[in-house]
Structures are given as C-alpha cells and as structure tokens.
Design a protein around this motif. Sequence first.
Motif, mmCIF file in Angstrom:
data_model
loop_
_atom_site.group_PDB
_atom_site.id
_atom_site.type_symbol
_atom_site.label_atom_id
_atom_site.label_comp_id
_atom_site.label_asym_id
_atom_site.label_seq_id
_atom_site.Cartn_x
_atom_site.Cartn_y
_atom_site.Cartn_z
ATOM 1 N N TYR A 181 10.366 4.179 4.731
ATOM 2 C CA TYR A 181 9.948 3.145 5.662
ATOM 3 C C TYR A 181 8.709 3.623 6.415
ATOM 4 O O TYR A 181 8.312 4.781 6.343
ATOM 5 N N MET A 183 1.097 5.483 13.537
ATOM 6 C CA MET A 183 1.867 5.048 12.379
ATOM 7 C C MET A 183 2.618 6.254 11.842
ATOM 8 O O MET A 183 2.046 7.350 11.761
ATOM 9 N N MET A 184 3.883 6.075 11.513
ATOM 10 C CA MET A 184 4.648 7.153 10.903
ATOM 11 C C MET A 184 5.242 6.635 9.606
ATOM 12 O O MET A 184 5.965 5.636 9.609
ATOM 13 N N VAL A 185 4.920 7.299 8.510
ATOM 14 C CA VAL A 185 5.418 6.899 7.201
ATOM 15 C C VAL A 185 6.424 7.952 6.749
ATOM 16 O O VAL A 185 6.143 9.147 6.817
ATOM 17 N N VAL A 186 7.582 7.475 6.274
ATOM 18 C CA VAL A 186 8.586 8.405 5.765
ATOM 19 C C VAL A 186 8.598 8.300 4.246
ATOM 20 O O VAL A 186 8.906 7.234 3.686
ATOM 21 N N ILE A 187 8.241 9.375 3.592
ATOM 22 C CA ILE A 187 8.264 9.457 2.130
ATOM 23 C C ILE A 187 9.141 10.647 1.780
ATOM 24 O O ILE A 187 8.856 11.774 2.188
ATOM 25 N N SER A 188 10.224 10.361 1.056
ATOM 26 C CA SER A 188 11.229 11.380 0.755
ATOM 27 C C SER A 188 11.742 11.942 2.087
ATOM 28 O O SER A 188 12.134 11.162 2.959
ATOM 29 N N HIS A 244 7.751 13.255 7.050
ATOM 30 C CA HIS A 244 7.255 12.261 7.980
ATOM 31 C C HIS A 244 5.754 12.472 8.160
ATOM 32 O O HIS A 244 5.322 13.548 8.558
ATOM 33 N N PRO A 275 11.543 13.520 12.622
ATOM 34 C CA PRO A 275 11.001 12.196 12.950
ATOM 35 C C PRO A 275 10.163 12.143 14.221
ATOM 36 O O PRO A 275 9.842 11.059 14.698
ATOM 37 N N GLY A 288 -5.014 5.892 1.459
ATOM 38 C CA GLY A 288 -3.912 4.923 1.528
ATOM 39 C C GLY A 288 -3.313 4.836 2.918
ATOM 40 O O GLY A 288 -3.053 3.741 3.434
ATOM 41 N N LEU A 289 -3.125 5.984 3.552
ATOM 42 C CA LEU A 289 -2.536 5.992 4.893
ATOM 43 C C LEU A 289 -3.480 5.334 5.899
ATOM 44 O O LEU A 289 -3.049 4.555 6.765
ATOM 45 N N SER A 312 6.812 3.162 10.379
ATOM 46 C CA SER A 312 7.006 2.692 11.743
ATOM 47 C C SER A 312 5.654 2.657 12.435
ATOM 48 O O SER A 312 4.919 3.641 12.426
ATOM 49 N N THR A 315 -6.438 10.692 -1.928
ATOM 50 C CA THR A 315 -5.681 9.471 -2.236
ATOM 51 C C THR A 315 -4.689 9.174 -1.119
ATOM 52 O O THR A 315 -4.557 8.027 -0.663
ATOM 53 N N LEU A 316 -4.010 10.223 -0.681
ATOM 54 C CA LEU A 316 -3.044 10.079 0.408
ATOM 55 C C LEU A 316 -3.754 9.593 1.669
ATOM 56 O O LEU A 316 -3.327 8.634 2.322
ATOM 57 N N GLU A 344 0.839 -1.212 0.000
ATOM 58 C CA GLU A 344 0.000 0.000 0.000
ATOM 59 C C GLU A 344 0.867 1.252 0.000
ATOM 60 O O GLU A 344 0.659 2.183 -0.788
ATOM 61 N N LEU A 395 1.808 4.257 -2.726
ATOM 62 C CA LEU A 395 1.538 5.657 -2.393
ATOM 63 C C LEU A 395 2.772 6.524 -2.613
ATOM 64 O O LEU A 395 2.713 7.602 -3.194
ATOM 65 N N GLN A 440 9.944 7.066 -3.542
ATOM 66 C CA GLN A 440 10.240 7.959 -2.431
ATOM 67 C C GLN A 440 9.915 7.347 -1.067
ATOM 68 O O GLN A 440 10.280 7.900 -0.032
ATOM 69 N N SER A 455 -3.561 1.569 5.568
ATOM 70 C CA SER A 455 -2.364 0.957 6.161
ATOM 71 C C SER A 455 -2.457 0.935 7.675
ATOM 72 O O SER A 455 -2.097 -0.056 8.321
#
Lengths: 106, 158
Positions: free
Chosen positions: A60, B113-118, B121, B140, B95-96, A62, B91-92, A49, A53, A57, B99
């Motif tokens: 990860y 939940m913490m997602v790191v994209i580029s 955070h 972070p 999806g988040l 957490s 969309t974001l 998923e 998205l 890029q 998850s």
Amino acid sequence: MGLEQLFSIVGQIRGVHGYIFVDSKGNIMGDNMGAPENIAKMIYSCGCELLALGNKQFRYVSFSRESEKNILIFSVGNSFLGVMKQAGINDSKVAETVMALLAVVE
Amino acid sequence: MIVFCEDCGEKNDLPPSALAGGRAVFQCSTCCYPNAYPVNVRETVLTYDADRFLNIIRSFSEIVGAFLYDIEKKVVGTQMPAMLTQNDIETLGSGLVRSHKNGVSNCPDIETMMVVISNKHFFVHRVNATLYSVIVTTTPSLPDGLLKRILGPGKENV
C-alpha cells in the motif's frame, strides 16, 4: 463476498473516514465520499504507477497530509481501494486491518 | 544590486529587473546621468548537500538504504544496497517521484508519501523544487529527528 458487502465493511473499519474503490480502468465502483472524482484519479494513477514498480510485492501507499486525514491506496487485483483515514488514528493500524480484510476477499 | 554611475561615480541600488540581459540601464539617482553598460550578474544557486545527507543517513542503523533523486539530474547521491544497479535506482526514483507529484497535484496539502513494498517502507519527501529524498526502512516510521536534520540546514550557496 460481494462488492457491496466489502464496501460496507471497509466503511466500518475503525479509523476509516471514507473509502473509494476504482476498477482497472479508473472507473469508480463504490464510494462514500462527497465529490470523489479527483481522489479517484489520484488513486488510479498512483496505484498503477506503484503497482508497476512493486508488482506483487506492492502492499500500500500512504500520503500524509497536514489535516492528518491521510490517504491510503491498496491494490485489489488490478483494481484499487482508496481509504481516507480519520485524523488522530495511526496509519499502519488502519492499513493492517484493511489488508487483513482484503486478504480474505482475495 | 549596487552599481556605479559612469559619470559621477556614485552608488545606485538597482532591483534585479533593471539588470535584464546583462546590462545595467538606469538614471543615476545623484546626477541623473543616463547609464547603460554591461554587467556580470552572479547567480546564486542553492544546491542541496548530498554528502551531508548520506552522512546523516549512515548514522541511523535502522535505515536500510537511501538516495536523492533530482527530476533533471536523476540520482545525485545514493546509499542503496549493492545488489541494485544505477538503472534500478533511477527506475525506482522516477516512479516514486511521479507518484508523489501526482498525489500533490490532486491534494496540495500532501506532505510525505510512504510506499510499502514487501517488508520495506519507502519514505519520499520533496526537498526542493526538483529534488526528492527517498529513505528506506523496515519500520513504518522514520527515526525521530531525522527529517529535521535532512530537510533543515543542508543547502549551500554556490
């Protein structure tokens, strides 16, 4: 570097309580956790998923838990590495170490 | 809920189950008269104050964006960069949230939940049964005290 060697190194990273590696179809390729099936499903579905998205890029994710044994998920190509962190260790430190290792492998 | 006997006028305190279908059906506790008449039951709906959330977010300069995503209503409040369209944010959000829900269904003790994209955070928290907050930073961790302010007294009775 072979997968077994990679797994061995991941398992020795400071702060890693356990790991599980799933392939692009969600099959478990290696782990050192007892009863990894449930976590494998989570790693695969969440990984897919979030990879969709964030695309290239995505770095990860957490999941923080009450026990502080947080679960981190990294993409490795089209596969995913799940790491269960030890309590009391900073998430980002573990994540940075794992990502540095994965960068060498990839 | 307090209802009145049609015969003697005395008060009777009924549980919600006695008011099913919009009718009060009960035997008066004073005179034993069998009552059955229609009532208007006002439903109390707890809603999260989206404006309050956004005002709190604006007071933290380290936050680059945030929005509230409801599973049924989609985006209900946003302060994301202007380059993102409503569709991008939806969309974001979907999806988040998927998850997050996936994680919780496998590990019920998951909190956030913490997602790191580029270099961003994305912190995802469940506010209530259908509502999630998404807060975006370049660090972070979230600013101290932010979560308590957001997840604290931000609910209004309607």
